[in-house]
Design an enzyme around this catalytic site. Structure first.
Site, PDB file in Angstrom:
ATOM      1  N   SER A 112       0.648  -1.198  -0.089  1.00 19.68           N
ATOM      2  CA  SER A 112      -0.354   0.165   0.092  1.00 19.68           C
ATOM      3  C   SER A 112       1.090   1.526   0.076  1.00 19.68           C
ATOM      4  O   SER A 112       2.102   1.255  -0.163  1.00 19.68           O
ATOM      5  CB  SER A 112      -0.431  -0.214   1.472  1.00 19.68           C
ATOM      6  OG  SER A 112      -2.367   1.046   1.268  1.00 19.68           O
ATOM      7  N   GLU A 204      -2.353  -2.291  -7.685  1.00 22.15           N
ATOM      8  CA  GLU A 204      -3.705  -2.645  -6.549  1.00 22.15           C
ATOM      9  C   GLU A 204      -3.908  -2.003  -6.361  1.00 22.15           C
ATOM     10  O   GLU A 204      -3.172  -0.736  -6.633  1.00 22.15           O
ATOM     11  CB  GLU A 204      -3.478  -3.923  -5.533  1.00 22.15           C
ATOM     12  CG  GLU A 204      -1.888  -3.178  -4.999  1.00 22.15           C
ATOM     13  CD  GLU A 204      -2.833  -2.804  -3.732  1.00 22.15           C
ATOM     14  OE1 GLU A 204      -3.765  -2.904  -3.640  1.00 22.15           O
ATOM     15  OE2 GLU A 204      -2.113  -1.982  -3.665  1.00 22.15           O
ATOM     16  N   HIS A 272      -4.947  -5.396  -1.170  1.00 26.95           N
ATOM     17  CA  HIS A 272      -6.274  -5.271   0.308  1.00 26.95           C
ATOM     18  C   HIS A 272      -7.460  -6.113   0.756  1.00 26.95           C
ATOM     19  O   HIS A 272      -8.159  -6.133   1.134  1.00 26.95           O
ATOM     20  CB  HIS A 272      -6.391  -4.066  -0.119  1.00 26.95           C
ATOM     21  CG  HIS A 272      -5.391  -2.690   0.359  1.00 26.95           C
ATOM     22  ND1 HIS A 272      -4.431  -2.351  -0.829  1.00 26.95           N
ATOM     23  CD2 HIS A 272      -5.189  -1.868   1.305  1.00 26.95           C
ATOM     24  CE1 HIS A 272      -4.031  -1.271  -0.602  1.00 26.95           C
ATOM     25  NE2 HIS A 272      -4.431  -0.980   1.120  1.00 26.95           N
TER      26      HIS A 272
END
Length: 302
Positions: A112, A204, A272
């Site tokens: 992330s 992502e 995630h």
């Protein structure tokens, strides 16, 4: 920034001391303790009490987080560095980091917002692990834990991953670079983005509605990224749907991918979602979009 020849990290062993840091946002204590318990079942995690400090949406002010990161990387008493959470804040440290390579050969684990630090590693030819943060680790299945431990402890290439859909057929080989789409686009036009020439681009994201995905993807195209990379490996895009829309985020991404003409595999269990499978970054991979597989050609450790 030109990427030097990839350098694997030094493998670690069960029972080794490892550092846990918070270079981005603050985190909730229960999920941290749960994830820490998983880590403690394999290694000996240690952290500074300052890790629990919060400053607005950050895990303390920039000097605290920067000092914690650099101390963990330099500490001869620990063998790896695990990030507590993503969120936001790692990009704020890049200006102080990019002038020199990561000290030592320790693996960095996270995803992330931690994408910013992975790009720092890649810019200096280092291999890192795009994998669970501590606050996510406790809710992932044991097989994911085992894959992470194997990546850290062995010089054998990671087991291949399977995606769910071929957006664009074809195959390509290159270094796997990338991570979170939002974070990657934030570095476009800065001196902190590594050279993506010949790479397989991993993307992502979470919580980004389809038009925002389109906007960020278009930004990549306008910046010339799709003219440099050889293929696209898409992880999960979680919570990215527009309420009551007659289209899905997957349909939008498929259309955007087809416009690039690059081999593109979607639905890899990375990001995630419920299965954030750890993968080494800056190692050579083979993307077989038609066969829906991502294979790793080099080990992450030495």
């Amino acid at each position: 920034m030109t990427v030097s020849s990839p350098q694997p990290f030094d493998r670690i062993r069960p029972g080794d001391p490892v550092s846990v840091i918070a270079p981005a946002s603050g985190f909730d204590r229960p999920s941290f303790e749960t994830g820490l318990g998983v880590l403690a079942g394999r290694y000996r995690p240690q952290y500074d009490p300052g890790i629990f400090v919060k400053h607005r949406y950050l895990a303390g002010e920039d000097p605290r987080r920067l000092a914690e990161l650099t101390a963990a990387l330099k500490d001869p008493g620990t063998r790896a560095v695990f990030c507590a959470r993503g969120g936001y804040g790692a990009t704020r440290l890049l200006g102080s980091l990019m002038g020199s390579p990561p000290p030592g050969r320790k693996p960095l684990v996270g995803f992330s917002d931690i994408t910013a630090l992975h790009l720092w590693y890649a810019a200096h030819g280092r291999v890192s692990i795009h994998g669970p943060v501590i606050t996510q680790l406790g809710r992932l299945p044991p097989l994911t834990h085992e894959r992470l431990f194997a990546l850290l402890e062995s010089d054998v290439p990671a087991a291949p991953l399977t995606g769910t859909e071929t957006y664009v057929p074809g195959a390509a080989e290159g270094r796997l670079i990338g991570g979170n789409l939002s974070m990657l686009t934030r570095l476009l036009g800065t001196p902190y983005l590594p050279d993506l020439t010949g790479a397989i681009l991993l993307l992502e994201d979470t919580g980004e509605r389809p038009y925002r995905l389109d906007r960020m993807w278009t930004h990549l195209g306008l910046a010339g990224v799709f003219g440099k990379v050889r293929g696209l490996a898409l992880g999960e895009f979680v919570g990215c749907e527009e309420k009551d829309a007659p289209y899905s985020s997957g349909e939008v991404l498929r259309e955007l991918a087809r416009a690039t003409g690059l081999p593109c595999l979607a639905g890899l269990p990375i990001g995630h979602g419920e299965h954030n499978e750890p993968v080494p970054l800056n190692v050579r991979v083979r993307l077989e979009a038609s066969a829906r597989t991502l294979s790793f050609l080099e080990g992450a450790a030495r």
